[in-house]
Design an enzyme around this catalytic site. Structure first.
Site, short mmCIF file in Angstrom:
data_model
loop_
_atom_site.label_atom_id
_atom_site.label_comp_id
_atom_site.label_asym_id
_atom_site.label_seq_id
_atom_site.Cartn_x
_atom_site.Cartn_y
_atom_site.Cartn_z
N GLU A 111 0.83 -1.21 0.00
CA GLU A 111 0.00 0.00 0.00
C GLU A 111 0.86 1.26 0.00
O GLU A 111 0.57 2.23 -0.70
CB GLU A 111 -0.93 -0.01 1.21
N GLU A 131 -3.94 -9.69 2.82
CA GLU A 131 -4.77 -9.50 4.02
C GLU A 131 -5.99 -10.41 4.04
O GLU A 131 -6.43 -10.85 5.12
CB GLU A 131 -5.22 -8.03 4.11
#
Length: 257
Positions: A111, A131
């Site tokens: 990210e 995730e």
């Protein structure tokens, strides 16, 4: 720049370098994220910076992500607040931001890379958002990936959690350049250098125009870009210098203002 425990941050000749410094995996814990926020505050306030590069220590990882221990119920709200503070600050950086992926960029590390304006990756780097395999999702990537790749591919990466290698990331347009390990230092420096030779004011207002136009209908976007060009860029010393140097057939001498 302040002294930090988990990162290093320095500025020289217009280049700010922020290095995640907890090898081998440069895992982002709350302490490191607070230091990144503090460093970004300093960089935003420094009018001499023309380019910001973000990288990691070692050869294994840019960052393997946010510390899983900071996702527990007693820490998760604070972790999200501090982690997302990084991205709010990156939005305020007026100059080009380049991620130099010296190794894997996973989870929160991916990210962080995606939130930069450009990415240069070593050939053995891998990117991914795993995730979903832990029963959660990455909020930043959920916003950014569908804007950066075809929606179906964004769904695949976010819902499947698989990693992709640097060449696949380049094919998808996530990575600007892939460089072999033995050439990564020189090659990434050359990539960054092309922006350091330019006028800071031109870089700042071009980036501002790109962001101001994003997602708008054409005429609205054009109005935003025109206003920045005429009202903000053209009055600068460097705009006049750039045009004059071209007509006089000489190299420009930038004042960066």
């Amino acid at each position: 720049m302040n002294e930090f425990k988990t990162i290093t941050c320095s500025t020289a000749d217009g280049l700010a370098t922020l290095t995640l410094n907890k090898p081998p995996y440069n895992v982002l814990d709350i302490e490191m994220m607070l230091e990144i926020n503090a460093a970004l505050d300093q960089i935003v306030a420094d009018g001499s910076v023309r380019v910001l590069q973000i990288t990691g220590s070692g050869e294994k990882a840019f960052s393997a992500g946010v510390d899983v221990a900071d996702h527990t119920a007693d820490k998760v709200e604070r972790m999200i607040e501090v982690f997302h503070g990084i991205f709010r600050r990156l939005e305020l950086v007026p100059v080009p931001v380049i991620a130099l992926l010296n190794g894997v960029a996973l989870g929160g590390g991916c990210e962080l890379a995606l939130a930069c304006d450009m990415i240069v990756a070593v050939s053995h780097a891998k990117l991914g958002q795993p995730e979903i395999k832990l029963g959660v999702f990455p909020p930043i990537a959920a916003i950014l990936l569908p804007r950066m790749v075809a929606p179906a591919k964004a769904y695949e990466l976010l819902l499947g959690g698989a990693n992709i290698d640097a060449l696949e990331a380049h094919r998808l347009g996530l990575v600007n350049q892939v460089i072999m390990k033995e050439e990564f230092g020189a090659g990434s420096a050359a990539f960054v250098q092309q922006f350091l030779t330019l006028s800071r004011s031109a870089l700042v207002y071009t980036k501002k125009a790109i962001r101001a136009a994003a997602g708008k209908p054409f005429n609205e976007a054009l109005g935003a870009a025109e206003a920045i060009y005429l009202q903000e860029l053209m009055p600068t010393a460097d705009a006049g210098e750039g045009l004059a140097s071209f007509m006089q057939k000489r190299p420009p001498v930038w004042q960066h203002q």
